[in-house]
Design a protein around this motif. Sequence first.
Motif, PDB file in Angstrom:
ATOM      1  N   GLU A   1       0.830  -1.203   0.000  1.00 42.66           N
ATOM      2  CA  GLU A   1       0.000   0.000   0.000  1.00 42.66           C
ATOM      3  C   GLU A   1       0.865   1.254   0.000  1.00 42.66           C
ATOM      4  O   GLU A   1       0.595   2.215  -0.729  1.00 42.66           O
ATOM      5  CB  GLU A   1      -0.935  -0.007   1.226  1.00 42.66           C
ATOM      6  N   LEU A   2       1.908   1.270   0.812  1.00 43.00           N
ATOM      7  CA  LEU A   2       2.830   2.410   0.864  1.00 43.00           C
ATOM      8  C   LEU A   2       3.389   2.717  -0.522  1.00 43.00           C
ATOM      9  O   LEU A   2       3.328   3.859  -0.988  1.00 43.00           O
ATOM     10  CB  LEU A   2       3.967   2.110   1.851  1.00 43.00           C
ATOM     11  N   HIS A   3       3.933   1.707  -1.179  1.00 45.46           N
ATOM     12  CA  HIS A   3       4.560   1.938  -2.477  1.00 45.46           C
ATOM     13  C   HIS A   3       3.542   2.306  -3.558  1.00 45.46           C
ATOM     14  O   HIS A   3       3.789   3.192  -4.373  1.00 45.46           O
ATOM     15  CB  HIS A   3       5.391   0.720  -2.886  1.00 45.46           C
ATOM     16  N   ASP A   4       2.394   1.643  -3.552  1.00 43.99           N
ATOM     17  CA  ASP A   4       1.366   1.937  -4.548  1.00 43.99           C
ATOM     18  C   ASP A   4       0.839   3.358  -4.391  1.00 43.99           C
ATOM     19  O   ASP A   4       0.695   4.099  -5.364  1.00 43.99           O
ATOM     20  CB  ASP A   4       0.220   0.924  -4.411  1.00 43.99           C
ATOM     21  N   TRP A   5       0.549   3.748  -3.150  1.00 40.34           N
ATOM     22  CA  TRP A   5       0.007   5.078  -2.858  1.00 40.34           C
ATOM     23  C   TRP A   5       1.029   6.158  -3.198  1.00 40.34           C
ATOM     24  O   TRP A   5       0.712   7.173  -3.814  1.00 40.34           O
ATOM     25  CB  TRP A   5      -0.380   5.121  -1.383  1.00 40.34           C
ATOM     26  N   LEU A   6       2.273   5.938  -2.810  1.00 35.16           N
ATOM     27  CA  LEU A   6       3.323   6.914  -3.073  1.00 35.16           C
ATOM     28  C   LEU A   6       3.566   7.083  -4.577  1.00 35.16           C
ATOM     29  O   LEU A   6       3.712   8.198  -5.074  1.00 35.16           O
ATOM     30  CB  LEU A   6       4.610   6.485  -2.365  1.00 35.16           C
ATOM     31  N   ARG A   7       3.572   5.958  -5.301  1.00 33.21           N
ATOM     32  CA  ARG A   7       3.736   6.040  -6.761  1.00 33.21           C
ATOM     33  C   ARG A   7       2.618   6.867  -7.377  1.00 33.21           C
ATOM     34  O   ARG A   7       2.845   7.680  -8.272  1.00 33.21           O
ATOM     35  CB  ARG A   7       3.754   4.635  -7.357  1.00 33.21           C
ATOM     36  N   GLU A   8       1.392   6.634  -6.915  1.00 32.75           N
ATOM     37  CA  GLU A   8       0.244   7.385  -7.440  1.00 32.75           C
ATOM     38  C   GLU A   8       0.385   8.880  -7.175  1.00 32.75           C
ATOM     39  O   GLU A   8       0.170   9.709  -8.061  1.00 32.75           O
ATOM     40  CB  GLU A   8      -1.049   6.862  -6.805  1.00 32.75           C
ATOM     41  N   LEU A   9       0.758   9.235  -5.942  1.00 32.16           N
ATOM     42  CA  LEU A   9       0.872  10.648  -5.579  1.00 32.16           C
ATOM     43  C   LEU A   9       1.994  11.352  -6.335  1.00 32.16           C
ATOM     44  O   LEU A   9       1.863  12.525  -6.700  1.00 32.16           O
ATOM     45  CB  LEU A   9       1.095  10.785  -4.066  1.00 32.16           C
ATOM     46  N   VAL A  10       3.090  10.644  -6.569  1.00 28.61           N
ATOM     47  CA  VAL A  10       4.216  11.247  -7.271  1.00 28.61           C
ATOM     48  C   VAL A  10       3.900  11.421  -8.761  1.00 28.61           C
ATOM     49  O   VAL A  10       4.209  12.453  -9.362  1.00 28.61           O
ATOM     50  CB  VAL A  10       5.502  10.409  -7.083  1.00 28.61           C
ATOM     51  N   ALA A  11       3.240  10.444  -9.360  1.00 28.79           N
ATOM     52  CA  ALA A  11       3.044  10.451 -10.814  1.00 28.79           C
ATOM     53  C   ALA A  11       1.799  11.181 -11.288  1.00 28.79           C
ATOM     54  O   ALA A  11       1.779  11.722 -12.393  1.00 28.79           O
ATOM     55  CB  ALA A  11       2.995   9.003 -11.325  1.00 28.79           C
ATOM     56  N   THR A  12       0.753  11.226 -10.461  1.00 28.34           N
ATOM     57  CA  THR A  12      -0.538  11.722 -10.939  1.00 28.34           C
ATOM     58  C   THR A  12      -0.948  13.015 -10.246  1.00 28.34           C
ATOM     59  O   THR A  12      -1.243  13.006  -9.048  1.00 28.34           O
ATOM     60  CB  THR A  12      -1.638  10.650 -10.685  1.00 28.34           C
ATOM     61  N   PRO A  13      -0.995  14.133 -10.991  1.00 29.62           N
ATOM     62  CA  PRO A  13      -1.474  15.389 -10.381  1.00 29.62           C
ATOM     63  C   PRO A  13      -2.930  15.248  -9.939  1.00 29.62           C
ATOM     64  O   PRO A  13      -3.738  14.628 -10.628  1.00 29.62           O
ATOM     65  CB  PRO A  13      -1.356  16.413 -11.511  1.00 29.62           C
ATOM     66  N   LYS A  14      -3.245  15.790  -8.790  1.00 32.73           N
ATOM     67  CA  LYS A  14      -4.612  15.757  -8.266  1.00 32.73           C
ATOM     68  C   LYS A  14      -5.140  17.183  -8.172  1.00 32.73           C
ATOM     69  O   LYS A  14      -4.397  18.103  -7.835  1.00 32.73           O
ATOM     70  CB  LYS A  14      -4.641  15.145  -6.861  1.00 32.73           C
TER      71      LYS A  14
END
Length: 198
Positions: free
Chosen positions: A85-98
């Motif tokens: 979960e840590l790695h998946d969530w962090l990858r999402e936050l780094v790669a995808t502007p919200k």
Amino acid sequence: MRKVSNPLALAVLAFLLMEPMHPYELGRRLQETAKDRSFRYNRGSLYMVVKQLAKAGFIVEQGSVRDTERPERTLYALTDEGRAELHDWLRELVATPKAEYPHFGAALSLLSVLDPAEAVELLGRRSATLAEEAAQIREAVRAAAEGGVGWVFLVDDEYRLALLEAELRFVATLVDSLGRSDYIETWHTIFGSRNDGG
């Protein structure tokens, strides 16, 4: 949809990646590493997030410790699901502007309601506060770097500093625009008689 969506949970998972800890120690580490500038929290919210992460299966109790005169404290460790979960969530936050909705953006969308002179004065106060915060971050980054802290551990401060400097430039340009005679005349024509909210 994340099982635990509070960003503080991301910090808890990251710290537990290093070693098992109890919530009090997690809070201390957040402060020591200045991550409390990136994650809004208090003792109650930290304990609540720890409970949520345990319920989601991302962390588990792993014994307890007693240090000095304090009561026994429960240690928590990261599970395999928590690591994923840590790695998946962090990858999402780094790669995808919200899309974010900062309060200042909301205020700017309605700025025309304020008298131009008042808006300029208020923005001047904002600029002073931003400049002071930027100076504090520059000093903290300098001291940390001189103390041997690696640059990668300071990127959140560098990012905050870049945002502050960009906002300072934006506010300076906005103040200039608000002071233009054509805007002031237009504002008085449209809002002058309706804006007596003093």
